[in-house]
Design a protein around this motif. Structure first.
Motif, short mmCIF file in Angstrom:
data_model
loop_
_atom_site.label_atom_id
_atom_site.label_comp_id
_atom_site.label_asym_id
_atom_site.label_seq_id
_atom_site.Cartn_x
_atom_site.Cartn_y
_atom_site.Cartn_z
N ASP A 263 0.81 -1.22 0.00
CA ASP A 263 0.00 0.00 0.00
C ASP A 263 0.84 1.26 0.00
O ASP A 263 0.56 2.21 -0.72
N GLU A 264 1.91 1.24 0.80
CA GLU A 264 2.77 2.42 0.85
C GLU A 264 3.47 2.66 -0.48
O GLU A 264 3.51 3.78 -0.97
N VAL A 265 4.01 1.56 -1.04
CA VAL A 265 4.78 1.71 -2.27
C VAL A 265 3.93 2.27 -3.39
O VAL A 265 4.37 3.10 -4.17
N MET A 266 2.68 1.85 -3.45
CA MET A 266 1.85 2.29 -4.56
C MET A 266 1.43 3.75 -4.45
O MET A 266 0.95 4.33 -5.41
N LYS A 267 1.65 4.32 -3.26
CA LYS A 267 1.36 5.75 -3.11
C LYS A 267 2.60 6.59 -3.36
O LYS A 267 2.53 7.79 -3.51
N ASN A 268 3.74 5.94 -3.39
CA ASN A 268 5.02 6.64 -3.56
C ASN A 268 5.05 7.35 -4.91
O ASN A 268 4.90 6.72 -5.96
N PRO A 269 5.22 8.66 -4.92
CA PRO A 269 5.18 9.40 -6.20
C PRO A 269 6.20 8.92 -7.23
O PRO A 269 5.90 8.89 -8.43
N ALA A 270 7.39 8.49 -6.75
CA ALA A 270 8.41 8.02 -7.70
C ALA A 270 7.92 6.77 -8.43
O ALA A 270 8.15 6.60 -9.63
N VAL A 271 7.21 5.90 -7.70
CA VAL A 271 6.71 4.67 -8.31
C VAL A 271 5.59 4.99 -9.28
O VAL A 271 5.51 4.42 -10.37
N VAL A 272 4.73 5.90 -8.90
CA VAL A 272 3.63 6.29 -9.79
C VAL A 272 4.20 6.84 -11.09
O VAL A 272 3.77 6.48 -12.18
N ASP A 273 5.21 7.68 -10.97
CA ASP A 273 5.83 8.27 -12.15
C ASP A 273 6.48 7.23 -13.04
O ASP A 273 6.29 7.22 -14.25
N ALA A 274 7.29 6.36 -12.41
CA ALA A 274 8.11 5.46 -13.21
C ALA A 274 7.32 4.28 -13.75
O ALA A 274 7.68 3.71 -14.78
N TYR A 275 6.28 3.88 -13.06
CA TYR A 275 5.70 2.61 -13.43
C TYR A 275 4.18 2.60 -13.50
O TYR A 275 3.58 2.26 -14.53
#
Lengths: 300, 327
Positions: A263-275
């Motif tokens: 849940d935390e990772v999917m809110k991470n803006p870097a992850v949203v941007d990259a993937y």
């Protein structure tokens, strides 16, 4: 399927890491530790992982865009490819430069993104091949059937039991070539389990598998954890990742860019941007503008 | 035209030492290609080692025949190691390239006059059988004829020894391929990486298969040398392709297929080889001379190979599901 009861929400393992969840964070009980692993293909750096720890007795998902180096990292860790630099250890034993079959013998088993069922062997022979420590596989012993016949029937029993769990028992005498794509995935996973591994690495176990089979595959993966194994898998299906993963590692351009609970990772803006992209929860029809779904307010 | 005579001589080929030798070599190739997926295009080289090892052992070193017989297979093991160590880690095609070249190198080494005193150079070796091998023949002197199968006591002695070697070889190969060892080998044929990922030492298995098949090839050369003189011109590349034809005819992933393939191949070849010149002598072949007509069999071998691969890739005895060229 082993049970027809609808799967309960799996119990997630928590408290796997020490300190703040960030790329390369230390784990309480790591099964695999990698340091400065780097693999270059010509000018392209496919994998450049500074530090990575995989938690024991947990299900870890490895996600990232295409070409992020996930499969290359798999290949490096299992000895199918050679790293330019770096060290990594499994249960404290260094694996750098160890050949693939020796890695497998230590209990680190992988499956492949492109399924490798041995087409012109029967399903049963595929399974038997997975079993380790067979005397009959030695050249000198193979010509004396009395030396390995007993072991052979033990293996057969073990294989039948596994095949039944994977719903393949009726196919045991068919050539693997006659199985469907999804069944081959199941066979490959069942075969890997014949080795009684400690750590299972699955490369896109769900790719090309129909929804009904996906559910049973998910259960199988959860059962691996129940049976005390550690699982690392690559997957693009975010629902699956959310549902079963205890820990998520995100790679992009060869580097680990984020780590944490799903849940935390999917809110991470870097992850949203990259993937993930900003539309991850929106119906595709809304994204393309062809359908307007009433509940999602912000979409145009 | 003596058609009955031709037929009679043709049937005699069923138990000819040449047929036995080719059965052994085809069996070795079955281990290589049919079970392990190794593309060995140099079987002639392994056969040459078997033949020369035997003849040189007797003529140069003065060994008794049954000890000299082991020299060829030993040389084949060394040869397989030399070929395998650099190539078995690479993709399959490289082994094909290396083996075809290595077999030619072997033949040229046997041909060169540098080693003339040992190998006999272009003349080859002869007289190696007339010593202990013939002396150990338990059959009383005389002519033994059983219908179309004729021969002197020496002919039968070669056939008996050859047949015994063949029986032992078949039994061992049958046990091997039906064991867990054989299962690993078939797995390697299908997908090396999958087998590797299950903790099997793929390289070691491929090497073992290369050695076993190579030793069988050497035994083939040995039986050939027991029946006739040894000559470098026998072990040319076309011999390799005859063996491939026999193997594919019978079925690559079988134990008895290569034997049947070798018998059928030699019987048909002998039949055509006898029939065509006879027809030409009668003037029935568009004015071809007898010598030209005898060459027709080589053309037919090529056509047969193409037809088998296209229409029956699994061979006569093979299981269509188990081994075909189209995957």
């Amino acid at each position: 399927m082993s049970s027809n009861v609808a799967p309960a929400t799996p119990v997630k393992s928590t408290g796997l890491h020490v300190g703040e969840a960030s790329p390369g964070v230390a784990k309480r009980d790591p099964i695999l530790i990698a340091n400065q692993v780097r693999r270059q293909f010509g000018g392209l750096t496919a994998v450049d992982v500074e530090h990575l720890e995989i938690p024991r007795h947990a299900i870890t998902a490895l996600i990232g865009p295409n070409g992020a180096g996930k499969t290359t990292l798999f290949n490096l860790l299992t000895g199918f490819d050679t790293a330019n630099t770096g060290t990594w250890s499994f249960n404290g034993k260094s694996l750098a430069g160890v050949s693939a079959f020796k890695v497998a013998r230590m209990g680190l088993i992988r499956t492949f993104q492109l399924t490798k069922a041995l087409s012109l062997l029967t399903v049963m022979d595929n399974m038997k091949l997975g079993s380790t420590q067979q005397l009959g596989e030695k050249l000198w012993a193979s010509v004396f059937p009395m030396l390995w016949r007993k072991k052979e029937s033990e293996i057969e029993e073990q294989a039948l039991d596994l095949l039944a769990r994977f719903n393949l028992d009726s196919k045991k005498d068919d050539y693997a070539a006659s199985l469907s794509g999804g069944q081959r995935k199941l066979l490959e996973m069942a075969r890997a389990l014949m080795t009684k591994p400690e750590f299972v690495m699955l490369d896109e176990p769900m790719a090309g598998v129909n929804p009904a089979l996906t559910q049973s595959l998910l259960e199988h993966i959860l059962n691996l954890k129940k049976a005390g194994m550690t699982v690392l898998f690559v997957e693009h299906d975010m629902h699956m990742v959310r549902h079963i993963a205890d820990w998520v590692i995100v790679m992009a351009e060869g580097k680990v860019i984020a780590e944490g609970s799903p849940d935390e990772v999917m809110k991470n803006p870097a992850v949203v941007d990259a993937y993930l992209g900003s539309h991850q929860d929106i119906d595709l029809g809304t994204v393309t503008g062809r359908i307007t779904l009433p509940k999602i307010g912000k979409g145009k | 035209m003596d058609f009955l005579g031709i037929l009679n001589s043709t049937v005699g080929f069923v138990i000819d030492p040449v047929t036995i030798a080719f059965s052994l070599a085809a069996l070795g190739l079955a281990v290589h290609f049919g079970f392990a997926g190794l593309l060995n295009m140099g079987m002639a080289g392994f056969m040459a080692l078997g033949a020369y090892g035997y003849a040189i052992g007797i003529l140069t070193f003065g060994l008794p025949w049954y000890i000299a017989a082991f020299l060829g297979p030993l040389a084949a093991i060394v040869f397989a190691l030399i070929l395998g160590i650099p190539t078995l880690r690479l993709r399959g095609d490289y082994l094909a390239i290396v083996t075809i070249a290595a077999a030619e190198i072997m033949r040229l080494l046997f041909l060169t006059s540098t080693f003339g005193p040992i190998t006999g150079s272009a003349d080859g070796l002869s007289g190696h059988n007339s010593g202990s091998f013939w002396a150990d023949n338990p059959l009383p002197e005389g002519q033994y004829d059983f219908g179309p199968f004729r021969g002197t006591e020496l002919d039968w002695w070669v056939r008996i020894v050859g047949f015994l070697i063949l029986c032992v070889a078949v039994a061992i190969v049958w046990l091997l391929v039906n064991s867990p060892w054989g299962r690993v080998l078939k797995g390697i044929r299908e997908d090396e990486d999958a087998v590797r990922s299950l903790g099997k030492n793929v390289f070691a298995y491929k090497m073992q298969a290369l050695i076993i098949g190579g030793v069988l090839g050497a035994l083939g050369g040995l039986v050939l040398a027991m029946g006739q003189n040894v000559n470098p011109n026998q072990y040319v590349t076309s011999i390799t392709f005859y063996i491939w034809t026999a193997l594919l005819l019978g079925g690559a992933a079988t134990v008895f297929g290569p034997l049947a393939g070798a018998v059928i191949f030699w019987v048909i070849q002998a039949f055509i080889g006898l029939l065509m010149p006879a027809l030409a002598a009668e003037g029935l072949l568009l004015g071809l001379s007898s010598i030209q007509a005898a060459q027709i069999k080589f053309i037919l071998v090529g056509i047969a190979l193409v037809l088998i691969v296209v229409f029956r890739p699994q061979g006569i005895f093979g299981n269509k599901k188990e081994l075909t060229f189209v995957k």
